[in-house]
Design a protein around this motif. Structure first.
Motif, PDB file in Angstrom:
ATOM      1  N   THR A 134      -1.805   6.027  -3.153  1.00 16.24           N
ATOM      2  CA  THR A 134      -2.786   5.093  -2.596  1.00 16.24           C
ATOM      3  C   THR A 134      -3.628   5.661  -1.458  1.00 16.24           C
ATOM      4  OG1 THR A 134      -1.331   4.182  -0.878  1.00 16.24           O
ATOM      5  CG2 THR A 134      -1.155   3.225  -3.102  1.00 16.24           C
ATOM      6  N   GLY A 135      -3.168   6.743  -0.830  1.00 13.18           N
ATOM      7  CA  GLY A 135      -3.858   7.287   0.329  1.00 13.18           C
ATOM      8  C   GLY A 135      -3.516   6.602   1.631  1.00 13.18           C
ATOM      9  N   ALA A 136      -2.702   5.556   1.586  1.00 12.44           N
ATOM     10  CA  ALA A 136      -2.357   4.818   2.807  1.00 12.44           C
ATOM     11  C   ALA A 136      -1.414   5.628   3.702  1.00 12.44           C
ATOM     12  CB  ALA A 136      -1.689   3.494   2.431  1.00 12.44           C
ATOM     13  N   SER A 137      -1.484   5.371   5.000  1.00 14.72           N
ATOM     14  CA  SER A 137      -0.644   6.068   5.969  1.00 14.72           C
ATOM     15  C   SER A 137       0.313   5.100   6.652  1.00 14.72           C
ATOM     16  CB  SER A 137      -1.507   6.764   7.030  1.00 14.72           C
ATOM     17  OG  SER A 137      -2.276   7.803   6.464  1.00 14.72           O
ATOM     18  N   ASP A 138       1.418   5.637   7.130  1.00 20.62           N
ATOM     19  CA  ASP A 138       2.397   4.827   7.843  1.00 20.62           C
ATOM     20  C   ASP A 138       1.828   4.373   9.190  1.00 20.62           C
ATOM     21  OD1 ASP A 138       4.327   5.062   5.845  1.00 20.62           O
ATOM     22  OD2 ASP A 138       5.136   6.922   6.664  1.00 20.62           O
ATOM     23  N   VAL A 157      -8.234   0.842  -1.957  1.00 22.82           N
ATOM     24  CA  VAL A 157      -8.611   2.246  -1.778  1.00 22.82           C
ATOM     25  C   VAL A 157      -8.640   2.538  -0.278  1.00 22.82           C
ATOM     26  CG1 VAL A 157     -10.398   3.982  -2.117  1.00 22.82           C
ATOM     27  CG2 VAL A 157      -9.910   2.326  -3.925  1.00 22.82           C
ATOM     28  N   ALA A 158      -7.708   3.389   0.175  1.00 24.14           N
ATOM     29  CA  ALA A 158      -7.635   3.714   1.593  1.00 24.14           C
ATOM     30  C   ALA A 158      -8.427   4.977   1.918  1.00 24.14           C
ATOM     31  CB  ALA A 158      -6.176   3.898   2.017  1.00 24.14           C
ATOM     32  N   VAL A 194      -5.408   6.939  10.607  1.00 27.08           N
ATOM     33  CA  VAL A 194      -4.228   7.705  11.005  1.00 27.08           C
ATOM     34  C   VAL A 194      -4.049   7.634  12.522  1.00 27.08           C
ATOM     35  CG1 VAL A 194      -4.219   9.261   9.022  1.00 27.08           C
ATOM     36  CG2 VAL A 194      -5.615   9.832  11.021  1.00 27.08           C
ATOM     37  N   ALA A 195      -4.478   6.542  13.112  1.00 26.79           N
ATOM     38  CA  ALA A 195      -4.372   6.373  14.564  1.00 26.79           C
ATOM     39  C   ALA A 195      -2.934   6.559  15.024  1.00 26.79           C
ATOM     40  CB  ALA A 195      -4.869   4.986  14.960  1.00 26.79           C
ATOM     41  N   LYS A 235       0.812  -1.213   0.000  1.00 25.88           N
ATOM     42  CA  LYS A 235       0.000   0.000   0.000  1.00 25.88           C
ATOM     43  C   LYS A 235       0.848   1.267   0.000  1.00 25.88           C
ATOM     44  CE  LYS A 235      -1.870  -1.254   3.807  1.00 25.88           C
ATOM     45  NZ  LYS A 235      -2.666  -1.257   5.071  1.00 25.88           N
ATOM     46  N   GLY A 236       2.176   1.096   0.114  1.00 20.98           N
ATOM     47  CA  GLY A 236       3.052   2.261   0.159  1.00 20.98           C
ATOM     48  C   GLY A 236       3.319   2.772   1.556  1.00 20.98           C
ATOM     49  N   ALA A 237       2.916   2.021   2.582  1.00 20.86           N
ATOM     50  CA  ALA A 237       3.154   2.404   3.971  1.00 20.86           C
ATOM     51  C   ALA A 237       4.441   1.756   4.469  1.00 20.86           C
ATOM     52  CB  ALA A 237       1.985   1.978   4.847  1.00 20.86           C
ATOM     53  N   ILE A 238       5.147   2.454   5.346  1.00 23.70           N
ATOM     54  CA  ILE A 238       6.373   1.912   5.921  1.00 23.70           C
ATOM     55  C   ILE A 238       6.090   0.595   6.630  1.00 23.70           C
ATOM     56  CG2 ILE A 238       8.017   2.246   7.826  1.00 23.70           C
ATOM     57  CD1 ILE A 238       8.235   5.144   7.060  1.00 23.70           C
ATOM     58  N   ARG A 239       6.964  -0.370   6.413  1.00 26.13           N
ATOM     59  CA  ARG A 239       6.863  -1.641   7.127  1.00 26.13           C
ATOM     60  C   ARG A 239       7.465  -1.465   8.520  1.00 26.13           C
ATOM     61  NH1 ARG A 239      10.193  -5.489   3.717  1.00 26.13           N
ATOM     62  NH2 ARG A 239      10.249  -6.502   5.759  1.00 26.13           N
ATOM     63  N   ALA A 240       6.620  -1.588   9.536  1.00 26.56           N
ATOM     64  CA  ALA A 240       7.090  -1.393  10.908  1.00 26.56           C
ATOM     65  C   ALA A 240       8.175  -2.388  11.269  1.00 26.56           C
ATOM     66  CB  ALA A 240       5.914  -1.505  11.879  1.00 26.56           C
TER      67      ALA A 240
END
Length: 482
Positions: free
Chosen positions: A249-253, A398-399, A289-290, A222-227
């Motif tokens: 994508t609209g995804a957040s870390d 779709v995020a 975005v918690a 999704k393009g979010a950082i892998r924790a």
């Protein structure tokens, strides 16, 4: 006894004439602006080649002498208006462009007539700035003590926050950038995700951080950082940039999995949330975005999802002392306290940008803002569902309000996007997602409706069918009928 101000205004013929001319031009500009809005549905979303070519009329040498102001205004409208992209009528999906809510557009006209310099002393400008900043912090659910400032866009907001973070880290190490500069300063570590936005990288460079200093963390589908790939050895010399709302994508870390550990070790976490940060204003999207509220600073745009005129970025810093340390200025002829706009940002002179945001939030309130965000997210899902049902490939879940779509292979996708743009029903841009060429649909115009989505989907599918038909005809075997 001296003549009063009002006596001077009403007895000075030059003053009266100047004001009549000013009022007449403003009235004419308003009439032309109203005509532009009324005619927007009848123009292609992106200007025709002929309209773009006509812009050569502007490319002339500097005139030798004065011209009639009304003639200049007429030329600006008659040549310029047809060459605009129609960003405010519901079918522009090329960038995360919010369009403009009518009240913000109208407020911009009034603020333009006021022509206030918030950096030079403006009671109304400073009062509205203060209120709008507080409202933004509240709407986003950020710590109440946070200090915000308006500026030219998310790039400037990112730069402002990064400088504040840089100087705060150095201050904790006993190094004053204000006194000693950066030469010889201890090295800082910068950590970003692989999908970091170009504006954040530009801001890092402007703040003195070169590419070789930047560590990149892998991202997921999704393009979010892998924790699980984020470094566990950050310390009090570490500056971390996270993202709320991937531009594709609209995804957040994963903020809850990253921010606490960095801050516990004394590092600084900045969140680039040009549009995605506004998910926090919606009860139904806030979970996406918690944990973002645990960061040290944030950057966002009001001219994206908040739907106010360009340009309007916002920087927010948890501890106002960190922002003031980096941004405050002084001069013999300037006597403002640390809360003044000029001491919360890069600019000294600046227009009253907060007016439009105040008008938007005063009109919509919390529930209206949340409804706007929720509606765009639902429309984005409507886009994705309709395109997928017709056989197109949705490349990422779709995020929020972004849709990534491919129409067959790369050549077919590129040709389809070009056909869509040429058609004029709507406009969407091209991007590259994890090595694949794709079309990006950004649903962020306040005017967009379900009917706009459906009409746009039909136009996109028609363009795709046309491309496939042309491809089939070009590759069909030649049959000898002799």
């Amino acid at each position: 006894m001296s003549t009063s101000h009002l006596d001077r205004v009403f007895t000075n013929p030059t003053s009266r004439g100047r004001r009549r001319e000013h009022m007449g031009l403003l009235t004419e500009a308003t009439r032309r602006a109203g005509s532009y809005v009324a005619n927007s549905p009848h123009r292609p979303v992106y200007p025709s080649p002929e309209a773009v070519a006509a812009l050569d009329a502007f490319r002339t040498p500097l005139p030798d002498g004065p011209r009639e102001p009304r003639d200049v205004l007429r030329e600006l409208d008659e040549v310029g208006s047809p060459a605009t992209a129609v960003l405010n009528d519901g079918r522009y999906f090329g960038f995360v462009t919010g369009g403009t809510v009518p009240v913000a557009s109208a407020a911009s006209v009034l603020a333009g007539a006021w022509d206030q310099n918030v950096g030079g002393g403006s009671p109304v400008g400073e009062a509205i700035d203060q209120v709008a900043c507080q409202w933004v912090v509240e709407a986003l659910g950020l710590p109440s003590q946070s200090v915000a400032a308006f500026n030219g866009g998310a790039t400037v907001a990112n730069l402002t926050a990064i400088i504040a973070g840089r100087d705060a880290l150095y201050s904790r190490l006993g190094w004053s950038v204000a006194d000693r500069g950066l030469a010889g300063a201890p090295a800082l570590r910068v950590v970003v995700g692989d999908e970091v936005h170009a504006s954040a990288l530009k801001a890092l460079r402007l703040a003195g951080f070169g590419e070789s200093q930047i560590e990149r963390v892998p991202t997921d589908h999704k393009g979010a950082i892998r924790a699980d790939a984020f470094p566990t050895d950050t310390d009090d010399r570490t500056l971390v940039l996270l993202q709320a709302g991937n531009v594709n994508t609209g995804a957040s870390d994963p903020f809850t999995e990253i921010i606490p550990g960095v801050r516990e070790c004394g590092g600084w976490v900045h969140v680039d949330g040009a549009f995605g940060l506004w998910a926090a204003a919606s009860e139904t999207r806030r979970h996406l975005v918690a944990g973002v509220e645990e960061a040290d600073s944030w950057a966002t745009d009001a001219h994206k999802w908040l739907s106010v005129p360009y340009d309007s970025g916002i920087v927010i810093v948890r501890d106002g002392a960190d922002l003031h340390r980096a941004m405050s200025g002084d001069a013999a002829y300037i006597n403002f306290d640390e809360s003044a706009p000029m001491n919360r940002g890069i600019q000294i002179s600046q227009r009253a940008r907060a007016v439009e945001t105040w008008a938007m939030l005063a009109t919509h309130g919390k529930s209206g803002l949340a409804a706007l965000i929720d509606r765009h997210c639902s429309l984005a899902q409507r886009f994705a569902t309709a395109l997928a049902d017709a056989g197109a490939e949705i490349l990422a879940p779709v995020a929020l309000n972004q849709v990534l779509v491919a129409f067959g292979d790369e050549a077919e996708t590129v040709a389809t996007i070009a056909a869509i743009q040429a058609d004029g029903t709507c406009w969407a841009g091209t991007t590259v997602w994890q090595g694949r060429r794709a079309m990006r649909v950004s649903v962020s115009d306040v005017a967009t409706t379900a009917d706009d989505v459906d009409a746009s989907v039909n136009a996109m599918l028609a363009a795709w069918r046309s491309v496939r038909a042309d491809t089939s005809a070009a590759t069909a075997p030649v049959v000898n009928t002799r």
